[in-house]
Design an enzyme around this catalytic site. Structure first.
Site, PDB file in Angstrom:
ATOM      1  N   GLU A 196       0.862  -1.186   0.000  1.00  0.00           N
ATOM      2  CA  GLU A 196       0.000   0.000   0.000  1.00  0.00           C
ATOM      3  C   GLU A 196       0.890   1.225   0.000  1.00  0.00           C
ATOM      4  O   GLU A 196       1.697   1.412   0.915  1.00  0.00           O
ATOM      5  CB  GLU A 196      -0.926  -0.028   1.222  1.00  0.00           C
ATOM      6  CG  GLU A 196      -1.989  -1.093   1.120  1.00  0.00           C
ATOM      7  CD  GLU A 196      -2.760  -1.016  -0.185  1.00  0.00           C
ATOM      8  OE1 GLU A 196      -3.273   0.069  -0.522  1.00  0.00           O
ATOM      9  OE2 GLU A 196      -2.828  -2.035  -0.900  1.00  0.00           O
ATOM     10  N   CYS A 246      -2.008   9.243   3.545  1.00  0.00           N
ATOM     11  CA  CYS A 246      -1.944   8.849   2.139  1.00  0.00           C
ATOM     12  C   CYS A 246      -3.199   9.314   1.421  1.00  0.00           C
ATOM     13  O   CYS A 246      -3.197   9.568   0.229  1.00  0.00           O
ATOM     14  CB  CYS A 246      -1.807   7.343   2.035  1.00  0.00           C
ATOM     15  SG  CYS A 246      -3.095   6.465   2.900  1.00  0.00           S
TER      16      CYS A 246
END
Ligand code: NAP
Length: 519
Positions: free
Chosen positions: A288, A322
């Site tokens: 990720e 993020c």
């Protein structure tokens, strides 16, 4: 095993509930007494001390050490992999109930001391009270959710019957995994990747971020307190560039669960794809990575609502998520009106110590990050027009002003590269179609949002806006476990959908067994 339905952990209400505020203050006082202690590595349940240390510092008080950690070497990494491999032999055979109970007990321990964990997060990475509280709640959610998911995964799976045979499918663990989390969700992401790995029967080496080893250690302690057998998780702080590489390349590593930047994710992907001498499997990677997330603001929208969503998404935790909005793409017809409302709202953000409940924004993680972000702001001054912020805030920590750069071209550097700080670029689009095209023009594809009241435009965005997590008429941060399975497209990673119904499968392999029963 029947468990009550999953429910997201409620967030604390520091403004409305004096009891929550009192408990948080108390936890901050208690944790302050524990700052600067020494911690060992834990390999196979044994504490191992090294002469060389990693120290994590409070980003709000640069010289205040949060914890001093023994630092792994390749030899110790070997020992940790060996300990995980030894533990795997028993752990993979434990009844699912035992593994599930370990998670439920861990969640209970964290819940019981949630303000204590939030206080550590506040000191170690500079989260404000609500942000730290949300990190703890998400950690509890991951652990509770994956416990239930494992119960579901262990039940019989439907197969098409084959005449004359009894056939079934089991999901079995992979082996020894390496878990590498980032510092920005030091509890939630650490807990999520680690518990998904072990509840499925794997054992792991957990290499925490060098910026947040204490929070990771506190999580490890919760696992131990919950009864985790030695070696199921091995705690191994060390520099990513040294021991991280070593662990990833190790022939006995079966999988790597990583969350962090694009560059490191790609490096892990490359290293893991090379067969080491003695390696007998194709390593699996769950990666990720970063984002350059956009919010599209259409002409047919409530601008106040849109401004609030953009500000929360862009400046929550100093833009160090993020999922943070780093690009507001605004349709020409409302561009000037949006900018003036945005400027007014951002000017109200209070930057200050994260342990002060009045602060909206704390410091960025470290001096290197601050320098990089300031360099981007300088680039932004050439690529656009800074309308708010643009500099440092004096104080004892790594403080920066929330910064808005207007009139940025869609392909400018500040519109393309992940800055990971409190910097928002505002881009003008000719119309809604143009805005969607701009939204898709980066190499990333993590989160995005659209503000419009027009149903047809929402439908168009649902089809064309290419991100793993798309939100309509709300902020683009704050994914909830269970409700918003999380993970991105393109250079944002392998789209693992953490907190979703497909996630645990990534930590297993399916074994099909068919027995001939009529001859
Ligand atoms: P990072 O610099 O990539 O570090 C992440 C982890 O990787 C740390 O534990 C780091 O250890 C380790 N590492 C560094 N080099 C390594 C190597 N060569 N081999 C193995 N491990 C290595 O990222 P970060 O600064 O911690 O986190 C911020 C980034 O994470 C941002 O890009 C953000 O977008 C991304 N992120 C993504 C998600 C998502 O779900 N997509 C969620 C959160 C954050 P050291 O600390 O020792 O260097």
């Amino acid at each position: 095993m029947n468990l009550p339905h999953f429910r997201n952990e409620p967030l604390s209400d520091f403004k409305g509930n004096p009891e929550h505020a009192r408990k948080m203050k108390e936890a901050l006082r208690d944790v302050a007494q524990e700052l600067g202690l020494q911690y060992d590595l834990v390999i196979g349940g044994e504490r191992v001390s090294t002469a060389e240390k990693i120290t994590s510092f409070n980003p709000a008080r640069k010289s205040q050490a949060v914890g001093h950690f023994s630092k792994a070497t390749p030899e110790l990494a070997d020992r940790a992999i060996q300990a995980a491999e030894d533990a795997f032999r028993c752990w993979k055979r434990e009844p699912v109930e035992k593994r599930v109970k370990l998670l439920l007990e861990t969640a209970r321990i964290i819940r019981e001391k949630k303000f204590y964990y939030a206080a550590w997060i506040c000191y170690e990475v500079g989260k404000t009270w609500p942000e730290a509280d949300a990190d703890v709640a998400e950690a509890i959610d991951f652990v509770e959710f994956y416990a239930r998911e494992m119960v579901r995964l262990s039940k019989p799976h439907p197969l098409i019957p084959v005449p004359g045979e009894k056939n079934y499918l089991q999901y079995i663990p992979l082996g020894v995994g390496v878990v590498i989390p980032p510092w920005n969700f030091p509890l939630a992401i650490t807990a999520g990747m680690t518990t998904a790995s072990i509840v499925t029967g794997n054992t792991v080496v957990l290499k925490p971020s060098s910026d947040s080893p204490t929070v990771a250690y506190k999580f490890f302690e919760a696992l131990e307190e919950a009864g985790m057998p030695p070696g199921v998780v091995n705690f191994l702080p060390g520099l990513g560039s040294a021991v991280g590489d070593y662990l990833v390349a190790h022939p006995r590593t079966r999988f790597v669960a990583f969350t962090g930047s694009k560059d490191v994710g790609l490096r892990i992907n490359e290293l893991a794809s090379k067969r080491a001498p003695g390696q007998i499997w194709v390593k699996r990677t769950v990666l990720e990575m970063g984002g350059k997330d956009s919010i599209v603001i259409d002409s047919e929208t409530d601008l106040d609502l849109a401004v609030e969503g953009v500000v929360t998404s862009a400046f929550g935790f100093q833009g160090q998520k993020c999922s943070a909005c780093s690009r507001a793409i605004v349709v020409d017809a409302v561009y000037d009106a949006f900018l003036s409302k945005l400027k007014e709202r951002v000017a109200k953000i209070r930057v200050g110590a994260p342990d002060d409940p009045e602060s909206d924004m704390g410091p960025v993680i470290n001096s290197k990050a601050k320098k990089t972000i300031l360099e981007y702001i300088e680039t932004g001054k050439k690529e656009g027009r800074v309308i708010v912020g643009g500099g440092e805030v004096s104080g004892s920590g790594h403080y920066l002003e929330p910064t808005v750069i207007a009139d940025v071209a869609p392909k400018a550097r500040v519109a393309q590269e992940e800055i990971f700080g409190p910097v928002l670029s505002v881009i003008k689009a000719a119309n809604f179609e143009d805005a969607l095209e701009i939204a898709n023009n980066t190499e990333y594809g993590l989160t995005g949002a659209v503000y419009t009241k027009n149903r047809r435009k929402l439908e168009k965005a649902a089809e064309e806006f290419h991100v793993g997590n798309l939100y309509f008429n709300r902020k683009c941060t704050g994914a909830l476990v269970g409700g918003h399975p999380f993970g991105g497209f393109n250079m944002s990673g392998t789209d693992s959908k953490a907190g979703g119904f497909d996630y645990l499968l990534l930590f297993t392999q399916g074994k099909t067994i068919a027995e001939k029963i009529s001859f």
